[in-house]
Design a protein around this motif. Sequence first.
Motif, PDB file in Angstrom:
ATOM      1  N   LEU A   1      -7.153  -2.351  -8.662  1.00  0.00           N
ATOM      2  CA  LEU A   1      -5.896  -1.880  -9.798  1.00  0.00           C
ATOM      3  C   LEU A   1      -4.961  -2.748  -9.496  1.00  0.00           C
ATOM      4  O   LEU A   1      -4.744  -2.438 -10.426  1.00  0.00           O
ATOM      5  N   ALA A   2      -4.785  -2.820  -8.447  1.00  0.00           N
ATOM      6  CA  ALA A   2      -3.710  -3.927  -8.542  1.00  0.00           C
ATOM      7  C   ALA A   2      -4.055  -5.200  -9.625  1.00  0.00           C
ATOM      8  O   ALA A   2      -3.025  -6.272 -10.309  1.00  0.00           O
ATOM      9  N   GLU A   3      -5.431  -5.671  -9.598  1.00  0.00           N
ATOM     10  CA  GLU A   3      -5.880  -6.472 -10.051  1.00  0.00           C
ATOM     11  C   GLU A   3      -5.651  -6.540 -11.842  1.00  0.00           C
ATOM     12  O   GLU A   3      -5.246  -7.243 -12.923  1.00  0.00           O
ATOM     13  N   ILE A   4      -5.899  -5.345 -11.673  1.00  0.00           N
ATOM     14  CA  ILE A   4      -5.963  -4.528 -13.768  1.00  0.00           C
ATOM     15  C   ILE A   4      -4.535  -4.384 -13.386  1.00  0.00           C
ATOM     16  O   ILE A   4      -4.332  -4.663 -14.988  1.00  0.00           O
ATOM     17  N   ALA A   5      -3.296  -4.042 -12.389  1.00  0.00           N
ATOM     18  CA  ALA A   5      -2.053  -4.244 -13.146  1.00  0.00           C
ATOM     19  C   ALA A   5      -1.503  -5.358 -13.777  1.00  0.00           C
ATOM     20  O   ALA A   5      -0.816  -5.314 -14.358  1.00  0.00           O
ATOM     21  N   GLN A   6      -2.412  -6.611 -12.594  1.00  0.00           N
ATOM     22  CA  GLN A   6      -1.437  -7.887 -13.354  1.00  0.00           C
ATOM     23  C   GLN A   6      -2.671  -8.516 -14.343  1.00  0.00           C
ATOM     24  O   GLN A   6      -2.061  -9.856 -14.562  1.00  0.00           O
ATOM     25  N   GLY A   7      -3.075  -7.161 -14.595  1.00  0.00           N
ATOM     26  CA  GLY A   7      -4.021  -7.989 -16.061  1.00  0.00           C
ATOM     27  C   GLY A   7      -5.160  -8.291 -16.064  1.00  0.00           C
ATOM     28  O   GLY A   7      -5.409  -9.167 -17.089  1.00  0.00           O
ATOM     29  N   ARG A   8      -5.769  -8.464 -14.976  1.00  0.00           N
ATOM     30  CA  ARG A   8      -6.868  -8.881 -15.100  1.00  0.00           C
ATOM     31  C   ARG A   8      -7.686  -8.116 -15.336  1.00  0.00           C
ATOM     32  O   ARG A   8      -7.881  -6.997 -15.173  1.00  0.00           O
ATOM     33  N   PRO A   9      -8.783  -8.591 -15.183  1.00  0.00           N
ATOM     34  CA  PRO A   9     -10.307  -7.984 -15.630  1.00  0.00           C
ATOM     35  C   PRO A   9     -10.811  -6.821 -14.765  1.00  0.00           C
ATOM     36  O   PRO A   9     -11.001  -7.390 -12.936  1.00  0.00           O
ATOM     37  N   PRO A  10     -11.536  -5.342 -14.169  1.00  0.00           N
ATOM     38  CA  PRO A  10     -11.772  -5.333 -13.488  1.00  0.00           C
ATOM     39  C   PRO A  10     -12.745  -6.491 -12.738  1.00  0.00           C
ATOM     40  O   PRO A  10     -13.044  -6.463 -11.035  1.00  0.00           O
TER      41      PRO A  10
ATOM     42  N   MET B   1       0.780  -1.135   0.005  1.00  0.00           N
ATOM     43  CA  MET B   1       0.300  -0.167  -0.332  1.00  0.00           C
ATOM     44  C   MET B   1       0.763   1.682   0.517  1.00  0.00           C
ATOM     45  O   MET B   1       0.575   2.126   0.268  1.00  0.00           O
ATOM     46  N   GLN B   2       1.909   1.090  -0.208  1.00  0.00           N
ATOM     47  CA  GLN B   2       3.097   1.807  -0.086  1.00  0.00           C
ATOM     48  C   GLN B   2       3.350   2.697  -1.629  1.00  0.00           C
ATOM     49  O   GLN B   2       3.830   1.718  -2.707  1.00  0.00           O
ATOM     50  N   PHE B   3       3.621   4.050  -1.784  1.00  0.00           N
ATOM     51  CA  PHE B   3       4.389   4.154  -3.210  1.00  0.00           C
ATOM     52  C   PHE B   3       5.308   4.362  -3.034  1.00  0.00           C
ATOM     53  O   PHE B   3       6.038   4.523  -1.801  1.00  0.00           O
ATOM     54  N   SER B   4       6.040   3.832  -4.099  1.00  0.00           N
ATOM     55  CA  SER B   4       7.318   3.966  -4.875  1.00  0.00           C
ATOM     56  C   SER B   4       7.860   5.404  -4.985  1.00  0.00           C
ATOM     57  O   SER B   4       7.312   6.730  -4.978  1.00  0.00           O
ATOM     58  N   ALA B   5       8.829   4.965  -4.417  1.00  0.00           N
ATOM     59  CA  ALA B   5       9.845   6.832  -4.810  1.00  0.00           C
ATOM     60  C   ALA B   5       9.536   7.299  -6.300  1.00  0.00           C
ATOM     61  O   ALA B   5       9.227   8.318  -6.467  1.00  0.00           O
ATOM     62  N   ASP B   6       8.911   6.342  -7.545  1.00  0.00           N
ATOM     63  CA  ASP B   6       8.750   6.705  -8.992  1.00  0.00           C
ATOM     64  C   ASP B   6       7.197   7.138  -8.686  1.00  0.00           C
ATOM     65  O   ASP B   6       7.033   8.228  -9.048  1.00  0.00           O
ATOM     66  N   GLN B   7       6.689   7.223  -7.828  1.00  0.00           N
ATOM     67  CA  GLN B   7       4.796   7.190  -7.668  1.00  0.00           C
ATOM     68  C   GLN B   7       5.041   9.112  -6.529  1.00  0.00           C
ATOM     69  O   GLN B   7       4.481   8.649  -7.823  1.00  0.00           O
ATOM     70  N   ILE B   8       5.691   8.111  -5.716  1.00  0.00           N
ATOM     71  CA  ILE B   8       5.643   9.781  -5.520  1.00  0.00           C
ATOM     72  C   ILE B   8       6.161  11.146  -6.126  1.00  0.00           C
ATOM     73  O   ILE B   8       5.281  12.011  -6.666  1.00  0.00           O
TER      74      ILE B   8
ATOM     75  N   VAL C   1      -1.998   2.249 -11.353  1.00  0.00           N
ATOM     76  CA  VAL C   1      -1.033   3.125 -10.291  1.00  0.00           C
ATOM     77  C   VAL C   1      -1.315   4.658 -10.707  1.00  0.00           C
ATOM     78  O   VAL C   1      -1.507   6.221  -9.439  1.00  0.00           O
ATOM     79  N   GLN C   2      -0.670   5.380 -11.484  1.00  0.00           N
ATOM     80  CA  GLN C   2      -0.698   6.507 -12.007  1.00  0.00           C
ATOM     81  C   GLN C   2      -1.902   6.924 -12.228  1.00  0.00           C
ATOM     82  O   GLN C   2      -2.043   8.646 -11.633  1.00  0.00           O
ATOM     83  N   ARG C   3      -2.810   5.695 -12.772  1.00  0.00           N
ATOM     84  CA  ARG C   3      -4.111   7.017 -12.692  1.00  0.00           C
ATOM     85  C   ARG C   3      -4.797   7.060 -12.368  1.00  0.00           C
ATOM     86  O   ARG C   3      -5.197   8.219 -11.830  1.00  0.00           O
ATOM     87  N   TYR C   4      -4.837   6.210 -10.997  1.00  0.00           N
ATOM     88  CA  TYR C   4      -5.911   6.635  -9.335  1.00  0.00           C
ATOM     89  C   TYR C   4      -5.035   7.477  -8.212  1.00  0.00           C
ATOM     90  O   TYR C   4      -5.709   8.955  -8.045  1.00  0.00           O
TER      91      TYR C   4
ATOM     92  N   PHE D   1       5.615  10.618  -9.426  1.00  0.00           N
ATOM     93  CA  PHE D   1       4.860  11.127 -10.158  1.00  0.00           C
ATOM     94  C   PHE D   1       3.531  11.962 -10.272  1.00  0.00           C
ATOM     95  O   PHE D   1       2.971  13.427 -10.235  1.00  0.00           O
ATOM     96  N   ARG D   2       3.756  11.789  -8.049  1.00  0.00           N
ATOM     97  CA  ARG D   2       2.518  12.686  -7.620  1.00  0.00           C
ATOM     98  C   ARG D   2       2.685  14.234  -7.264  1.00  0.00           C
ATOM     99  O   ARG D   2       2.255  14.652  -7.074  1.00  0.00           O
ATOM    100  N   ASP D   3       4.080  14.416  -7.148  1.00  0.00           N
ATOM    101  CA  ASP D   3       4.577  15.296  -6.855  1.00  0.00           C
ATOM    102  C   ASP D   3       4.307  16.116  -8.092  1.00  0.00           C
ATOM    103  O   ASP D   3       4.340  17.817  -8.166  1.00  0.00           O
ATOM    104  N   GLU D   4       4.936  15.865  -9.667  1.00  0.00           N
ATOM    105  CA  GLU D   4       5.114  16.330 -10.622  1.00  0.00           C
ATOM    106  C   GLU D   4       3.463  16.255 -11.121  1.00  0.00           C
ATOM    107  O   GLU D   4       2.809  17.573 -11.089  1.00  0.00           O
ATOM    108  N   VAL D   5       2.322  15.550 -10.935  1.00  0.00           N
ATOM    109  CA  VAL D   5       1.115  15.825 -10.795  1.00  0.00           C
ATOM    110  C   VAL D   5       0.409  17.160  -9.836  1.00  0.00           C
ATOM    111  O   VAL D   5      -0.443  18.118 -10.856  1.00  0.00           O
ATOM    112  N   ARG D   6       0.905  17.415  -8.924  1.00  0.00           N
ATOM    113  CA  ARG D   6       0.689  18.540  -8.042  1.00  0.00           C
ATOM    114  C   ARG D   6       1.118  19.686  -8.499  1.00  0.00           C
ATOM    115  O   ARG D   6       0.787  20.586  -8.379  1.00  0.00           O
TER     116      ARG D   6
END
Length: 402
Positions: A306-315, A3-10, A74-77, A12-17
Amino acid sequence: MDMQFSADQIAFRDEVRAFLDGHLSPRLRLGARMTPTVFAEPDIGREWQQILYQRGWFGYCWPQGYGGTGWTPVQRYIFDKECALAHAPELPALSLKLLGPVLHRFGNEQQKQHYLPRILSGEHYWCQGFSEPSAGSDLANLKTRAVLDGDRWIVNGSKLWTTHAHFADHMFCLVRTNPEVKAQAGVSFLLIDMKQPGIEVRPIRNIAGDHEVNAVFLDNVVVPAGDMVGEEGQGWTIAKFLLENERGGSCHAPVLLAQLAELRREAADASDGEGAPLIGDRSFAAALARVEFEAQALEVTELRILAEIAQGRPPGPQTSLVKLIASNLRQQISSLGLRVFGYAGLQLQQQRPLYGDGAPQPVHSAAAMAAAPSYLNNRAWTIFGGSNEVQRTIIARTVLGL
C-alpha cells in the motif's frame, strides 16, 4: 515506512467503526459469518451494498469522480480491516475491485458514464469470463472467439468456473479477436449483456454442495463494438492490470486475523478431550500462534505494498506473494477450525443459506455447522485467481530473477 497511524487516520478509523456499529445489523453480521464461500449470498451482499451506496462509501477503492471516494490506500485498508473485524458481508469484488478500476484506467468516457454509476447502484451485477475448459492457469490459450460484423462483435465459445454467473446480468470477458498473431496479442476485453439469446449458464456444485461457480456457453452472442474496453488486442494488458488488483488490491490479512480471533474464542470454549479448554493444549496453541504470526507478517507485507501504491507505483509482482501466502493461510485456518469443533465440525449441510429463518438446525452450534463447508470451499483458494504453482513461477521469474 511508518507503521503508526496518524491522528487523521485514527479519526477516520473511529468514523468507520461508528458507522459499522450503527448500520451493520446482527442479521448481516451473522450472515457473513455463516457464509462458507468466497462471495456473499446476494440477499446480504446487496443489502450491505445499498447501505454503503447511500452513505457514498461503496466506491471506496475508486478515485474521485464517477462516485469514488478518493480515499488513500491507507484509508481503504482501514475500511477493509474494520469491516472484517465487524463481520460485514463481502462486497461484489468482481465489479467493484476488478472491473471498476479497469474502466477508470482503460475505458472511454461513454463507458465510464454508462457503466460506473450502475455498478455503484447495484443495477448491474457482473461476473468474470476468463477461464475456459482449456485455459485455466494458461489464459493465453483461450479459444472463445469474437468476430467483427459491421458495428458489432459475434462471440462464440465457453467459459468455466464463472462465479455468480447465475445471478449476473453482465459479464466482462476475454475473447480472441485475432487468431493469426501471438496468443497474447490476439486477445481483447469485451463487456457482455448476459440477458440475451445465445447465453446458457449451467450450474457447477462443489464438494461442499455450494453453487457458486458455473459453466457459461456463448452461441452467436452479440456485443456492440462500443463495448470493447481499450483497443482490439489490448485485452492481455488489461487482464494483467486486473489480475494484479485481484491478487494484491484486496486486503487479505484483516479477514484472516478476524477469523483467527473468532477461532481463538471458540477454542476457549471447546474441550481438549480431557476436560480442559482446547486453547490450553500446547500443540493446538502452538499451531494457532504460528498461523497468527504469519497473518501478522502478511499484514505488514500488504501495508508495504500500500505504501508503494500511495507513492504512485503499481502493485507489481509482489502481489503474487500475497496471493500465495493468503491462500495457504486460509486453508490452515479452516483446518484448525475442524480441530476446534471435532466431530461436530464434520456435519455437512447441503441446504443454503446457513443463516436466516430457513436455515438448517446445527448439530452442535452454528459455527460448527459452517466448519466443514468452509474447509471444503477453502481448498479452492490455492487454485483460483492463479494457482499456487503459477504464483511461484511469477515470483521466481519477476521477484527472484531465476
